[in-house]
Design a protein around this motif. Structure first.
Motif, PDB file in Angstrom:
ATOM      1  N   LEU A 149       0.710  -1.420   0.377  1.00 43.55           N
ATOM      2  CA  LEU A 149      -0.244  -0.278   0.182  1.00 43.55           C
ATOM      3  C   LEU A 149       0.640   1.200   0.627  1.00 43.55           C
ATOM      4  CD1 LEU A 149      -2.579  -1.101   3.008  1.00 43.55           C
ATOM      5  CD2 LEU A 149      -2.328  -1.863   0.105  1.00 43.55           C
ATOM      6  N   ASP A 150       0.067   2.249  -0.600  1.00 39.00           N
ATOM      7  CA  ASP A 150       1.502   3.228  -1.174  1.00 39.00           C
ATOM      8  C   ASP A 150       1.239   4.764   0.230  1.00 39.00           C
ATOM      9  OD1 ASP A 150       2.684   2.112  -3.509  1.00 39.00           O
ATOM     10  OD2 ASP A 150       0.874   3.256  -4.429  1.00 39.00           O
ATOM     11  N   THR A 151       1.927   4.981   0.914  1.00 41.40           N
ATOM     12  CA  THR A 151       2.340   5.827   1.876  1.00 41.40           C
ATOM     13  C   THR A 151       3.134   6.778   1.217  1.00 41.40           C
ATOM     14  OG1 THR A 151       3.696   4.541   3.236  1.00 41.40           O
ATOM     15  CG2 THR A 151       1.649   3.795   3.386  1.00 41.40           C
ATOM     16  N   ALA A 152       3.474   7.145   0.134  1.00 44.53           N
ATOM     17  CA  ALA A 152       4.620   8.585   0.005  1.00 44.53           C
ATOM     18  C   ALA A 152       3.042   9.371   0.130  1.00 44.53           C
ATOM     19  CB  ALA A 152       4.278   8.468  -1.316  1.00 44.53           C
ATOM     20  N   ASP A 153       3.692  10.839   0.772  1.00 43.88           N
ATOM     21  CA  ASP A 153       2.659  11.784   0.706  1.00 43.88           C
ATOM     22  C   ASP A 153       1.886  12.591  -0.790  1.00 43.88           C
ATOM     23  OD1 ASP A 153       2.409  11.654   3.777  1.00 43.88           O
ATOM     24  OD2 ASP A 153       4.673  13.019   3.568  1.00 43.88           O
ATOM     25  N   VAL A 154       3.053  12.620  -1.337  1.00 41.25           N
ATOM     26  CA  VAL A 154       1.822  13.300  -2.665  1.00 41.25           C
ATOM     27  C   VAL A 154       2.294  12.781  -4.261  1.00 41.25           C
ATOM     28  CG1 VAL A 154       2.184  15.630  -4.295  1.00 41.25           C
ATOM     29  CG2 VAL A 154       3.169  15.542  -1.519  1.00 41.25           C
ATOM     30  N   ALA A 155       1.614  12.817  -4.931  1.00 43.20           N
ATOM     31  CA  ALA A 155       1.830  12.063  -6.572  1.00 43.20           C
ATOM     32  C   ALA A 155       1.452  12.925  -7.484  1.00 43.20           C
ATOM     33  CB  ALA A 155       0.484  10.508  -6.947  1.00 43.20           C
ATOM     34  N   VAL A 156       2.592  13.317  -8.716  1.00 44.14           N
ATOM     35  CA  VAL A 156       2.395  13.996  -9.839  1.00 44.14           C
ATOM     36  C   VAL A 156       2.373  13.736 -10.564  1.00 44.14           C
ATOM     37  CG1 VAL A 156       3.664  15.658 -10.424  1.00 44.14           C
ATOM     38  CG2 VAL A 156       3.726  16.023  -8.411  1.00 44.14           C
ATOM     39  N   HIS A 157       0.953  13.365 -11.629  1.00 44.24           N
ATOM     40  CA  HIS A 157       0.755  12.436 -12.970  1.00 44.24           C
ATOM     41  C   HIS A 157       1.499  13.345 -14.325  1.00 44.24           C
ATOM     42  CE1 HIS A 157      -1.902  10.660 -15.566  1.00 44.24           C
ATOM     43  NE2 HIS A 157      -0.751  10.477 -15.958  1.00 44.24           N
ATOM     44  N   LEU A 158       2.303  13.244 -14.461  1.00 42.00           N
ATOM     45  CA  LEU A 158       2.777  13.827 -15.592  1.00 42.00           C
ATOM     46  C   LEU A 158       2.532  13.325 -17.626  1.00 42.00           C
ATOM     47  CD1 LEU A 158       6.239  14.739 -14.554  1.00 42.00           C
ATOM     48  CD2 LEU A 158       4.110  16.622 -14.377  1.00 42.00           C
ATOM     49  N   ALA A 159       1.450  14.027 -18.124  1.00 42.28           N
ATOM     50  CA  ALA A 159       1.640  13.045 -19.284  1.00 42.28           C
ATOM     51  C   ALA A 159       1.538  14.307 -20.321  1.00 42.28           C
ATOM     52  CB  ALA A 159      -0.160  13.381 -19.276  1.00 42.28           C
ATOM     53  N   SER A 160       2.165  13.464 -21.872  1.00 42.00           N
ATOM     54  CA  SER A 160       2.458  14.556 -22.744  1.00 42.00           C
ATOM     55  C   SER A 160       2.476  13.337 -24.277  1.00 42.00           C
ATOM     56  CB  SER A 160       3.413  15.286 -22.904  1.00 42.00           C
ATOM     57  OG  SER A 160       4.093  16.377 -24.002  1.00 42.00           O
ATOM     58  N   ASP A 161       2.640  13.924 -25.243  1.00 40.33           N
ATOM     59  CA  ASP A 161       2.689  13.080 -26.372  1.00 40.33           C
ATOM     60  C   ASP A 161       3.726  13.522 -26.604  1.00 40.33           C
ATOM     61  OD1 ASP A 161       0.248  12.404 -26.731  1.00 40.33           O
ATOM     62  OD2 ASP A 161      -0.166  14.238 -28.782  1.00 40.33           O
TER      63      ASP A 161
END
Length: 424
Positions: A149-161
């Motif tokens: 189970l993930d316990t990291a505080d922050v998740a940044v989702h980056l997306a691009s072609d």
């Protein structure tokens, strides 16, 4: 034929590999292959949508009106190392995010991003999240799974072609670059430390070009035009929740959403080497689809719907289970509210750790909606009364192992920088 086994590496496969490796050297190599010529983003990022997850208007659509997702993705996790966020750190986070948004257009060819916060992040505060936010702790959701189970505080989702955009922005946020796309950028404060990164891709041809990994037979079976490893199209417009329906409507986080991320390993040896086309269609879609020959190739002929209702699949789930096979989409179609799906999927394939993987990322108004949908996907009720097993012939469960799961709140843009549980 996979270029990596033929002595050459296509540009697309090379870019995928660079994104997976990460770092300055990979970015430089990626820029050399892609040579993107992009305009910059808005002078005032405050002009961007209030909803961080408002991507659809910035995406192209295919001939059937289905949104076409960006090809390259990274999910970067951070911990906040101090007790509670300071005003200075909040300002630094917002400044960093605005700087990279100024660098690229808000589009698939530029940059799309979200920043989310886990239950572990909010545990540091005395106040609890408001009742309007349904953010459950991550948990195992089937009797046959035991994910970390993930316990990291922050998740940044980056997306691009462009893989170079994803890499450049990640480097910028980590304070490793002073400019991207000619625009001065700043990084996150020192209190945010990276703890994990996951990368991937989605789009016609990319899985076939990147099938030289564990979990895929050596015969290179992934269809050349498939957008995902299992060989079929997904993300049909009528099988996706709308951005409106996954948006929180009340309280201080109105305009936000919740995000669920599962890291799923694939084992497709039997899928491609033993199961025939009829069985793959029946278990991915519905037995009726296989019997009627409804799916051509990867399923492009289905248009903007996977055809569950048109073929009566949800209503026949119990009957099909008793006959010995029930479909994945057939089971999921039972999870509806007023006839509409509960989840907006933005998942992508991956070669992380040299293993065929799906990072299943979904948005929903509350995590309970994901739990409900996953319960339907498990088909435990169907296995109890039918001829299908707990995993065998029960959709695509036997080809998947959930290794990790995490839940996050994606705040509205105004509260995306290290929020408190009760922002003003």
């Amino acid at each position: 034929m996979n270029p990596s086994r033929n002595g050459g590496v296509s540009r697309r496969a090379f870019v995928k590999a660079a994104v997976a490796i990460g770092g300055t050297a990979a970015l430089s190599a990626c820029l050399g292959r892609e040579e993107p010529d992009l305009s910059t983003g808005p002078d005032d990022p405050a002009s961007l949508p209030d909803r961080q997850h408002a991507w659809n208007a910035a995406l192209p659509t295919d001939d059937h009106g289905n949104d076409v997702p960006p090809r390259h993705h990274a999910l970067v996790q951070f911990d906040y190392d101090d007790d509670t966020p300071t005003a200075a750190d909040r300002e630094a986070v917002e400044a960093a995010l605005r700087s990279v948004e100024r660098a690229y257009p808000h589009s698939n060819e530029g940059l799309l991003l979200t920043v989310g916060y886990s239950p572990a992040y909010f545990d540091r505060f005395d106040d609890a999240l408001p009742d309007s936010v349904d953010l459950l702790e991550p948990q195992a959701l089937a009797p046959f799974e035991d994910p970390d189970l993930d316990t990291a505080d922050v998740a940044v989702h980056l997306a691009s072609d462009y893989g170079s955009v994803v890499l450049g922005v990640e480097e910028a946020l980590r304070g490793e670059r002073e400019k991207v796309n000619g625009v001065a950028v700043s990084g996150f404060p020192d209190a945010l430390s990276r703890v994990d990164r996951r990368t991937g891709f989605i789009g016609d041809g990319l899985p076939a070009e990147n099938q030289d990994v564990a979990g895929i037979p050596d015969s290179e079976p992934v269809p050349e035009d498939a957008p995902m490893y299992m060989g079929f199209k997904s993300g049909f417009e009528k099988s996706q929740a709308s951005e409106d329906s996954v948006t929180i409507t009340e309280g201080p986080f109105a305009g936000g959403t919740t995000q669920q991320v599962s890291k799923i390993r694939l084992n497709l040896q039997q899928w491609y080497e033993q199961d025939d086309r009829f069985h793959r269609v029946a278990t991915m879609f519905c037995p009726a689809h296989a019997e009627e020959g409804a799916v051509e190739g990867t399923g492009e002929n289905l248009g903007n719907s996977n055809g569950m209702e048109a073929h009566g699949c949800p209503a026949h789930a119990s009957e099909d289970a008793e006959s010995g096979v029930v479909g994945h989409a057939q089971k999921n179609a039972r999870a509806r509210r007023d006839g509409e799906p509960l989840l907006l999927r933005r998942d992508f394939d991956s070669t992380d750790d040299d293993q065929a993987t799906v990072h299943f990322l979904s948005l929903q108004a509350g995590i309970t909606d994901f739990v409900t949908t996953r319960s339907m996907m498990n088909g435990t009720d169907l296995a109890a009364d039918g001829a299908v097993g707990q995993r065998t012939n029960n959709g695509i469960l036997q080809y998947m192992t959930v290794e990790r799961r995490g839940n996050y709140l994606i705040p509205p843009r105004a509260h995306r920088a290290l929020p408190t549980p009760r922002p003003a």
